[in-house]
Design an enzyme around this catalytic site. Structure first.
Site, PDB file in Angstrom:
ATOM      1  N   SER A 157      69.687 -17.483  18.593  1.00 18.94           N
ATOM      2  CA  SER A 157      68.710 -18.275  19.334  1.00 18.94           C
ATOM      3  C   SER A 157      67.314 -17.790  18.948  1.00 18.94           C
ATOM      4  O   SER A 157      67.009 -16.611  19.098  1.00 18.94           O
ATOM      5  CB  SER A 157      68.974 -18.083  20.831  1.00 18.94           C
ATOM      6  OG  SER A 157      68.004 -18.747  21.593  1.00 18.94           O
ATOM      7  N   LYS A 184      69.605 -21.770  16.320  1.00 15.57           N
ATOM      8  CA  LYS A 184      69.172 -22.585  17.469  1.00 15.57           C
ATOM      9  C   LYS A 184      67.692 -22.336  17.699  1.00 15.57           C
ATOM     10  O   LYS A 184      67.267 -21.187  17.823  1.00 15.57           O
ATOM     11  CB  LYS A 184      70.003 -22.195  18.688  1.00 15.57           C
ATOM     12  CG  LYS A 184      69.380 -22.460  20.048  1.00 15.57           C
ATOM     13  CD  LYS A 184      70.395 -22.230  21.164  1.00 15.57           C
ATOM     14  CE  LYS A 184      69.767 -21.627  22.406  1.00 15.57           C
ATOM     15  NZ  LYS A 184      70.780 -21.355  23.452  1.00 15.57           N
ATOM     16  N   LEU A 185      66.921 -23.423  17.731  1.00 11.85           N
ATOM     17  CA  LEU A 185      65.480 -23.304  17.949  1.00 11.85           C
ATOM     18  C   LEU A 185      65.141 -23.670  19.380  1.00 11.85           C
ATOM     19  O   LEU A 185      65.592 -24.705  19.892  1.00 11.85           O
ATOM     20  CB  LEU A 185      64.719 -24.245  17.014  1.00 11.85           C
ATOM     21  CG  LEU A 185      64.947 -24.066  15.508  1.00 11.85           C
ATOM     22  CD1 LEU A 185      64.103 -25.089  14.738  1.00 11.85           C
ATOM     23  CD2 LEU A 185      64.593 -22.638  15.075  1.00 11.85           C
ATOM     24  N   LYS A 186      64.321 -22.851  20.021  1.00 12.97           N
ATOM     25  CA  LYS A 186      63.809 -23.194  21.343  1.00 12.97           C
ATOM     26  C   LYS A 186      62.703 -24.226  21.146  1.00 12.97           C
ATOM     27  O   LYS A 186      61.852 -24.064  20.250  1.00 12.97           O
ATOM     28  CB  LYS A 186      63.249 -21.944  22.025  1.00 12.97           C
ATOM     29  CG  LYS A 186      64.322 -20.936  22.406  1.00 12.97           C
ATOM     30  CD  LYS A 186      65.204 -21.473  23.528  1.00 12.97           C
ATOM     31  CE  LYS A 186      66.124 -20.373  24.052  1.00 12.97           C
ATOM     32  NZ  LYS A 186      67.005 -20.882  25.125  1.00 12.97           N
ATOM     33  N   ASP A 216      67.195 -26.164  21.819  1.00 12.37           N
ATOM     34  CA  ASP A 216      67.382 -25.894  23.249  1.00 12.37           C
ATOM     35  C   ASP A 216      66.044 -26.034  23.960  1.00 12.37           C
ATOM     36  O   ASP A 216      65.090 -25.325  23.647  1.00 12.37           O
ATOM     37  CB  ASP A 216      67.926 -24.464  23.429  1.00 12.37           C
ATOM     38  CG  ASP A 216      68.262 -24.148  24.882  1.00 12.37           C
ATOM     39  OD1 ASP A 216      68.120 -25.032  25.744  1.00 12.37           O
ATOM     40  OD2 ASP A 216      68.684 -23.003  25.138  1.00 12.37           O
ATOM     41  N   ASN A 223      65.657 -25.963  27.464  1.00 16.57           N
ATOM     42  CA  ASN A 223      65.594 -25.273  28.763  1.00 16.57           C
ATOM     43  C   ASN A 223      64.846 -26.100  29.823  1.00 16.57           C
ATOM     44  O   ASN A 223      63.919 -25.602  30.471  1.00 16.57           O
ATOM     45  CB  ASN A 223      64.963 -23.878  28.623  1.00 16.57           C
ATOM     46  CG  ASN A 223      65.869 -22.902  27.887  1.00 16.57           C
ATOM     47  OD1 ASN A 223      65.553 -22.476  26.780  1.00 16.57           O
ATOM     48  ND2 ASN A 223      67.016 -22.566  28.471  1.00 16.57           N
ATOM     49  N   GLU A 266      70.240 -29.118  23.570  1.00 13.03           N
ATOM     50  CA  GLU A 266      70.687 -28.432  24.778  1.00 13.03           C
ATOM     51  C   GLU A 266      69.686 -28.645  25.914  1.00 13.03           C
ATOM     52  O   GLU A 266      68.489 -28.417  25.745  1.00 13.03           O
ATOM     53  CB  GLU A 266      70.812 -26.941  24.411  1.00 13.03           C
ATOM     54  CG  GLU A 266      71.514 -26.077  25.416  1.00 13.03           C
ATOM     55  CD  GLU A 266      71.589 -24.616  24.918  1.00 13.03           C
ATOM     56  OE1 GLU A 266      71.479 -24.356  23.690  1.00 13.03           O
ATOM     57  OE2 GLU A 266      71.749 -23.731  25.764  1.00 13.03           O
ATOM     58  N   ASP A 268      73.570 -26.879  29.564  1.00 11.46           N
ATOM     59  CA  ASP A 268      73.619 -25.433  29.761  1.00 11.46           C
ATOM     60  C   ASP A 268      73.375 -25.174  31.259  1.00 11.46           C
ATOM     61  O   ASP A 268      74.325 -25.025  32.038  1.00 11.46           O
ATOM     62  CB  ASP A 268      72.552 -24.759  28.871  1.00 11.46           C
ATOM     63  CG  ASP A 268      72.376 -23.261  29.130  1.00 11.46           C
ATOM     64  OD1 ASP A 268      73.014 -22.728  30.048  1.00 11.46           O
ATOM     65  OD2 ASP A 268      71.580 -22.612  28.431  1.00 11.46           O
ATOM     66  N   LYS A 280      78.277 -20.111  29.924  1.00 17.13           N
ATOM     67  CA  LYS A 280      77.743 -18.763  30.140  1.00 17.13           C
ATOM     68  C   LYS A 280      78.459 -18.183  31.354  1.00 17.13           C
ATOM     69  O   LYS A 280      78.279 -18.684  32.468  1.00 17.13           O
ATOM     70  CB  LYS A 280      76.243 -18.814  30.442  1.00 17.13           C
ATOM     71  CG  LYS A 280      75.367 -19.079  29.246  1.00 17.13           C
ATOM     72  CD  LYS A 280      73.912 -19.127  29.665  1.00 17.13           C
ATOM     73  CE  LYS A 280      73.015 -19.419  28.472  1.00 17.13           C
ATOM     74  NZ  LYS A 280      71.668 -19.850  28.910  1.00 17.13           N
ATOM     75  N   GLY A 293      74.351 -17.165  25.637  1.00 15.13           N
ATOM     76  CA  GLY A 293      73.997 -15.758  25.785  1.00 15.13           C
ATOM     77  C   GLY A 293      72.801 -15.612  26.691  1.00 15.13           C
ATOM     78  O   GLY A 293      72.055 -16.574  26.917  1.00 15.13           O
TER      79      GLY A 293
HETATM   80  O1  OSB Z   1      69.064 -21.289  27.371  1.00 12.67           O
HETATM   81  O2  OSB Z   1      70.477 -20.255  26.212  1.00 12.67           O
HETATM   82  C1  OSB Z   1      69.481 -20.243  26.925  1.00 12.67           C
HETATM   83  C2  OSB Z   1      68.105 -16.708  27.014  1.00 12.67           C
HETATM   84  C3  OSB Z   1      67.703 -16.612  28.329  1.00 12.67           C
HETATM   85  C4  OSB Z   1      67.843 -17.699  29.145  1.00 12.67           C
HETATM   86  C5  OSB Z   1      68.370 -18.892  28.655  1.00 12.67           C
HETATM   87  C6  OSB Z   1      68.802 -18.974  27.349  1.00 12.67           C
HETATM   88  C7  OSB Z   1      68.625 -17.876  26.503  1.00 12.67           C
HETATM   89  C8  OSB Z   1      68.960 -17.894  25.088  1.00 12.67           C
HETATM   90  C9  OSB Z   1      69.303 -16.576  24.457  1.00 12.67           C
HETATM   91  O3  OSB Z   1      68.919 -18.867  24.401  1.00 12.67           O
HETATM   92  C10 OSB Z   1      70.647 -16.541  23.862  1.00 12.67           C
HETATM   93  C11 OSB Z   1      71.060 -15.143  23.454  1.00 12.67           C
HETATM   94  O4  OSB Z   1      71.453 -14.325  24.315  1.00 12.67           O
HETATM   95  O5  OSB Z   1      70.964 -14.848  22.274  1.00 12.67           O
HETATM   96 MG    MG Z   2      70.202 -22.909  26.817  1.00  9.05          MG
END
Ligand code: OSB
Ligand code: MG
Length: 370
Positions: free
Chosen positions: A135, A161-163, A189, A191, A214, A239, A263, A291
């Site tokens: 990520s 995976k790109l935020k 992702d 969020n 995501e 997620d 998760k 994760g």
């Molecule tokens: O949305 O997957 C998520 C980390 C903190 C909170 C939400 C997310 C994440 C990650 C990190 O994407 C994933 C990792 O543990 O490598």
């Molecule tokens: Mg996520």
């Protein structure tokens, strides 16, 4: 098993680089650890909650409070504690799944160490190693993002995976796709950073041929995800919304999600995670293991979970050095883009208690059976 004591540890672990998402930027992780002593064996669990309620309503101090005042007494009062009964034992406490999951992990760890069984075996793993993704946080510039991604590709990660967030989406994603080539596994992702008014904008992500997008919308907004899934070629993956088997089945049946991120911390533990996996497998919905910047404790257990048959996509089960220069257990090291599933009793890893002491941000809190 009878639980004799529960010790809560709060530690700080510096991140090897800042991790930025649509909800914030972190330079260290404050981790709540649970150490359980029973009449059979000891166990460790890790709580995935962050230090503030930015990703979820739960956060470290809230989890510590609910464990101390509401969940631990239920464990101490039980004549016999078994991981498979925790759902029922914890039922008087509504929600607080991350707190429950931390205890569940520690109970499972103790139980499995006592019987000499691995997490992988207990959960139903069918693989000895798992494919790993990484990520990648939001970067100050696209050039820095491309550099960071190159490092992960060179390290062997099998999926990137790109935020994303409004203002950091189509262009960085397009540039990374261009750099990686058409065949590389790439996903994004958000969020929960978007609203349904952004659907026309998000449709342009189709041009980057992504594995999935995501959680673009609020965790309680299944309906907008249904609208997006109808409007976009890219598969929509939930997620934050996925908290139980019921919500998962509902989201699948409504067409809100065609791939599911599991998760364990978010759903109340490893056994609830397996139940969601089973429900998805029965419906032909692929899952992958998310994760939460886990230390070696949670990472070991996640890798075991990711070895179940329905985990068809690489997870955010990265190597320890993705986040930490030094891990709390023996480190997880990438081998050809994969991590090996631990086979020893319980989590299969050993907690370096001297580091738990050295990295403490508060004195440990010892809770005892009366
Ligand atoms: O949305 O997957 C998520 C980390 C903190 C909170 C939400 C997310 C994440 C990650 C990190 O994407 C994933 C990792 O543990 O490598
Ligand atoms: Mg996520």
């Amino acid at each position: 098993m009878k639980v004799d004591s529960i010790t809560l540890h709060r530690i700080a672990m510096p991140l090897v680089r800042p991790f930025e998402t649509s909800f914030g930027r972190e330079t260290e992780r404050i981790v709540l650890l649970v150490h359980l002593v029973t009449d059979a064996a000891e166990g460790w669990g890790e709580c995935v909650a962050g230090s503030s309620p930015g990703y979820s309503s739960e956060y470290v101090e809230g989890c510590a409070h609910v464990i101390e005042h509401h969940l631990a007494p239920l464990l101490f009062d039980a004549a016999e504690v078994r991981a498979e009964d925790l759902d029922r034992l914890f039922a008087p406490v509504v929600g607080h799944r991350m707190a429950k999951a931390a205890l569940e992990a520690a109970v499972l760890d103790a139980e499995l160490r006592a019987s000499g069984t691995s997490f992988a075996r207990r959960l139903g793993a069918v693989r000895t190693e798992v494919d790993c993704g990484v990520s990648v946080g939001i970067s100050p510039t696209i050039d820095q993002l491309l550099d960071e991604v190159r490092g992960y590709v060179d390290a062997g990660y099998r999926r990137i995976k790109l935020k994303i967030k409004p203002g950091w989406d189509l262009e960085p994603v397009r540039r990374v796709r261009e750099r990686l080539g058409p065949d590389a596994a790439l996903q994004v992702d958000a969020n929960t950073a978007y609203t349904r008014g952004d659907i026309a904008h998000l449709q342009h992500l189709d041009e980057s041929n992504l594995l999935l997008i995501e959680q673009p919308f609020d965790e309680e907004d299944i309906a907008s995800h249904v609208l997006l899934a109808r409007a976009i070629e890219t598969p929509v993956c939930l997620d934050e919304s996925i908290v139980s088997v019921g919500v998962t089945v509902d989201a699948i049946e409504r067409g809100a999600t065609s791939i599911v991120n599991i998760k364990p911390g978010r759903v109340g533990g490893y056994l609830p995670a397996v139940a969601i996996h089973d429900a998805c497998l029965a419906r032909g919905i692929p899952v992958w293991c998310g994760g939460m910047l886990e230390t070696g404790i949670g990472r070991a257990m996640n890798v075991a979970l990711a070895a179940l048959p329905g985990f068809a996509l690489p997870g955010d089960t990265s190597a320890s050095d993705r986040y930490y220069a030094e891990d709390l257990t023996e480190p997880f090291v990438l081998n050809d883009g994969r991590l090996t599933v631990p086979t020893g009793p319980g989590s299969g890893v050993t907690v370096r208690t001297e580091l738990v002491r050295a990295w403490a941000v508060q004195p440990p809190r010892l809770l005892k059976r009366q």
